[in-house]
Every structure is written in C-alpha cells, then in structure tokens.
Design a protein around this motif. Structure first.
Motif, PDB file in Angstrom:
ATOM      1  N   GLU A   1      10.748  14.069  70.096  1.00  0.00           N
ATOM      2  CA  GLU A   1      11.059  15.145  71.046  1.00  0.00           C
ATOM      3  C   GLU A   1      10.988  14.642  72.484  1.00  0.00           C
ATOM      4  O   GLU A   1      11.815  15.021  73.327  1.00  0.00           O
ATOM      5  N   LEU A   2      10.025  13.773  72.797  1.00  0.00           N
ATOM      6  CA  LEU A   2       9.956  13.192  74.140  1.00  0.00           C
ATOM      7  C   LEU A   2      11.234  12.413  74.451  1.00  0.00           C
ATOM      8  O   LEU A   2      11.787  12.513  75.551  1.00  0.00           O
ATOM      9  N   GLY A   3      11.694  11.638  73.487  1.00  0.00           N
ATOM     10  CA  GLY A   3      12.937  10.895  73.677  1.00  0.00           C
ATOM     11  C   GLY A   3      14.127  11.801  73.878  1.00  0.00           C
ATOM     12  O   GLY A   3      14.993  11.550  74.728  1.00  0.00           O
ATOM     13  N   ASN A   4      14.180  12.880  73.113  1.00  0.00           N
ATOM     14  CA  ASN A   4      15.279  13.835  73.256  1.00  0.00           C
ATOM     15  C   ASN A   4      15.285  14.492  74.631  1.00  0.00           C
ATOM     16  O   ASN A   4      16.340  14.694  75.240  1.00  0.00           O
ATOM     17  N   ARG A   5      14.090  14.815  75.133  1.00  0.00           N
ATOM     18  CA  ARG A   5      14.006  15.461  76.451  1.00  0.00           C
ATOM     19  C   ARG A   5      14.448  14.517  77.562  1.00  0.00           C
ATOM     20  O   ARG A   5      15.015  14.948  78.567  1.00  0.00           O
ATOM     21  N   TRP A   6      14.185  13.238  77.375  1.00  0.00           N
ATOM     22  CA  TRP A   6      14.647  12.250  78.359  1.00  0.00           C
ATOM     23  C   TRP A   6      16.173  12.166  78.324  1.00  0.00           C
ATOM     24  O   TRP A   6      16.841  12.155  79.361  1.00  0.00           O
ATOM     25  N   CYS A   7      16.737  12.126  77.108  1.00  0.00           N
ATOM     26  CA  CYS A   7      18.192  12.004  76.974  1.00  0.00           C
ATOM     27  C   CYS A   7      18.931  13.210  77.542  1.00  0.00           C
ATOM     28  O   CYS A   7      20.059  13.081  78.027  1.00  0.00           O
TER      29      CYS A   7
ATOM     30  N   SER B   1       1.185  22.252  71.251  1.00  0.00           N
ATOM     31  CA  SER B   1       0.044  21.971  72.131  1.00  0.00           C
ATOM     32  C   SER B   1      -0.042  20.493  72.489  1.00  0.00           C
ATOM     33  O   SER B   1      -0.441  20.145  73.606  1.00  0.00           O
ATOM     34  N   LEU B   2       0.351  19.604  71.572  1.00  0.00           N
ATOM     35  CA  LEU B   2       0.352  18.177  71.896  1.00  0.00           C
ATOM     36  C   LEU B   2       1.389  17.873  72.965  1.00  0.00           C
ATOM     37  O   LEU B   2       1.109  17.160  73.945  1.00  0.00           O
ATOM     38  N   LEU B   3       2.581  18.417  72.832  1.00  0.00           N
ATOM     39  CA  LEU B   3       3.622  18.208  73.840  1.00  0.00           C
ATOM     40  C   LEU B   3       3.163  18.702  75.207  1.00  0.00           C
ATOM     41  O   LEU B   3       3.362  18.031  76.225  1.00  0.00           O
ATOM     42  N   GLU B   4       2.534  19.844  75.224  1.00  0.00           N
ATOM     43  CA  GLU B   4       2.088  20.416  76.494  1.00  0.00           C
ATOM     44  C   GLU B   4       1.033  19.550  77.160  1.00  0.00           C
ATOM     45  O   GLU B   4       1.066  19.329  78.379  1.00  0.00           O
ATOM     46  N   CYS B   5       0.084  19.031  76.388  1.00  0.00           N
ATOM     47  CA  CYS B   5      -0.969  18.231  77.012  1.00  0.00           C
ATOM     48  C   CYS B   5      -0.462  16.859  77.439  1.00  0.00           C
ATOM     49  O   CYS B   5      -1.001  16.250  78.371  1.00  0.00           O
ATOM     50  N   LEU B   6       0.597  16.365  76.798  1.00  0.00           N
ATOM     51  CA  LEU B   6       1.166  15.074  77.201  1.00  0.00           C
ATOM     52  C   LEU B   6       1.892  15.171  78.535  1.00  0.00           C
ATOM     53  O   LEU B   6       1.888  14.228  79.333  1.00  0.00           O
ATOM     54  N   ILE B   7       2.506  16.307  78.788  1.00  0.00           N
ATOM     55  CA  ILE B   7       3.305  16.492  79.999  1.00  0.00           C
ATOM     56  C   ILE B   7       2.480  17.082  81.141  1.00  0.00           C
ATOM     57  O   ILE B   7       2.814  16.916  82.314  1.00  0.00           O
ATOM     58  N   ASN B   8       1.391  17.745  80.820  1.00  0.00           N
ATOM     59  CA  ASN B   8       0.553  18.377  81.844  1.00  0.00           C
ATOM     60  C   ASN B   8      -0.004  17.330  82.812  1.00  0.00           C
ATOM     61  O   ASN B   8      -0.517  16.295  82.380  1.00  0.00           O
ATOM     62  N   PRO B   9       0.104  17.554  84.115  1.00  0.00           N
ATOM     63  CA  PRO B   9      -0.406  16.578  85.094  1.00  0.00           C
ATOM     64  C   PRO B   9      -1.906  16.308  84.972  1.00  0.00           C
ATOM     65  O   PRO B   9      -2.379  15.225  85.325  1.00  0.00           O
ATOM     66  N   ASP B  10      -2.651  17.280  84.470  1.00  0.00           N
ATOM     67  CA  ASP B  10      -4.106  17.126  84.351  1.00  0.00           C
ATOM     68  C   ASP B  10      -4.444  16.304  83.108  1.00  0.00           C
ATOM     69  O   ASP B  10      -4.192  16.748  81.975  1.00  0.00           O
ATOM     70  N   PRO B  11      -5.004  15.108  83.256  1.00  0.00           N
ATOM     71  CA  PRO B  11      -5.288  14.241  82.105  1.00  0.00           C
ATOM     72  C   PRO B  11      -6.383  14.777  81.198  1.00  0.00           C
ATOM     73  O   PRO B  11      -6.537  14.304  80.063  1.00  0.00           O
ATOM     74  N   ARG B  12      -7.142  15.763  81.661  1.00  0.00           N
ATOM     75  CA  ARG B  12      -8.231  16.286  80.839  1.00  0.00           C
ATOM     76  C   ARG B  12      -7.709  16.972  79.584  1.00  0.00           C
ATOM     77  O   ARG B  12      -8.410  17.024  78.566  1.00  0.00           O
TER      78      ARG B  12
END
Length: 231
Positions: free
Chosen positions: A66-72, A25-36
């Motif tokens: 995981e964010l770093g891995n997704r970028w790589c 859920s944290l990953l999803e809210c970080l990537i979701n365009p909606d800042p809410r």
C-alpha cells in the motif's frame, strides 16, 4: 498482494483476522509525523500472540504494498514513503527478533543467506522475508545490507547454506542476477545451495525471471513461507 486473505491457505493461518485488523492503524502510525505512534504500535504487537509469519503475510506485506501504491499515485511523496519504510523495517525487525524462540539445535538449523541487487531503494521486503524464515526456525544471515558482489561469494564459502535468497529491484538487473546464479551453480564449493529470487522486479514481471536458472521464483511473503516449509 494487498489481500492475501483471499488465498485459502493464507486465510487459515493462526491470528489472520487479528493481523488484518491492524492494517489501518499500522499505516497511520507509519505516516504520522510523531514517532511515538510506531513505538507504541511495536509494544502492542509484542503483547499479542499472533505468529510473526502471520503478521508478515497479512499485515507487513500488504502495508508495504500500500505504501508503494500511494507513492505511485502521488498520494504520498518520496520522503514520506522513505520514512514510513524505515519505520516499517524497524517494526518488522523488532517484532521478529523479540518473538524468535528457536527450539532447533544450532547444528541442525536450516540456514538462509539473504542479499539484494544494487538498484534497491526500499528494502522492507528483505526484512519481511527474514522475519518469515526466523519464525520458521531458520538461521538468517545477510539482509538488506548485503549486495550481490564479491562479499556475497565470500559469505557463501564460509559456511554451508541451504538457500540463497536474492531480492531484485529492477527488471533491467536480470543479467546481473543470471550471472550470480551461473557463478554459484558452477562453483564446486557452493553449488549445492538452492537459489530463490523475489522482490519488486519479480512481482512486476515474473515471466522474465522464470528461465534464468533460479530454483525458486517467489512473488509474495506467502510464497516464501511455503518455500521455507519444503526445503
């Protein structure tokens, strides 16, 4: 780095299972365009009773990895990672400051100064480290805005610190780190401060940093937690 729960000591941390359950859920809210979404996530974490150090080890650090891995792997582009990292830093800082209730007398508090090398692009690791120290009762100065330049030495000379923590972004900055360590250790007024180094470069090539003079070489939030408890 993605699964600290495999470490026996980390697995015993209070609230570990709850922190682990929040990763998706944290990953999803970080990537979701909606800042809410990430604002609601902050509110939810504040309602929980999971210690910040547990969140740092089992939630914040693995999600940052995981964010770093997704970028790589090109699953996420640079701008998405930049926005997600900014949001994650905001969550870490907000939860850390809101949860810090120190019972240590200010004069007796251990004090750490955190800084980074010039090449750092993402500084979420510094925020996570700061949250661990605050949760363990340390006074935390500096942070992602403090680079290893003359201002660093001025800060060290103003008040006594137990520890200087340096986040290293690139392996080619090893010479710069070595010079900082040498200067601190040969300056009478500040040479008693212990020095710890960590960050992406240390995680990638820990052996390259073992003999440059630092007192501690850390590779994870768990390392930082153990370090803080032994100084």
């Amino acid at each position: 780095m993605l699964h600290p729960e495999h470490h026996p000591m980390a697995r015993q941390m209070p609230g570990a299972d709850k922190a682990i359950s929040y990763r998706t859920s944290l990953l999803e809210c970080l990537i979701n365009p909606d800042p809410r979404h990430h604002r609601h996530f902050i509110d939810e974490l504040l309602r929980e009773t999971v210690p910040v150090r547990t969140l740092a080890v089992h939630l914040f650090a693995p999600v940052a990895t995981e964010l770093g891995n997704r970028w790589c792997t090109d699953e996420t582009d640079f701008m998405q990672v930049a926005v997600a990292s900014t949001r994650l830093s905001m969550i870490v800082n907000h939860v850390s400051h809101a949860s810090t209730v120190s019972t240590v007398e200010p004069t007796a508090q251990r004090r750490v100064l955190l800084a980074r090398t010039h090449g750092a692009q993402h500084t979420i690791g510094v925020s996570i480290v700061a949250s661990c120290f605050r949760d363990m009762g340390w006074a935390v100065d500096g942070g992602s805005d403090l680079e290893i330049d003359e201002v660093l030495y001025e800060r060290l000379s103003r008040k006594p610190y137990d520890l200087l923590g340096i986040s290293v972004s690139r392996v080619d900055e090893i010479r710069e780190c070595t010079e900082v360590i040498r200067r601190v250790q040969t300056t009478p007024k500040i040479r008693r401060v212990k020095i710890a180094i960590g960050g992406p470069a240390v995680v990638a090539s820990p052996s390259a940093f073992q003999r440059i003079g630092a007192d501690f070489v850390t590779r994870s939030a768990l390392d930082v937690m153990q370090l803080a408890s032994h100084i």
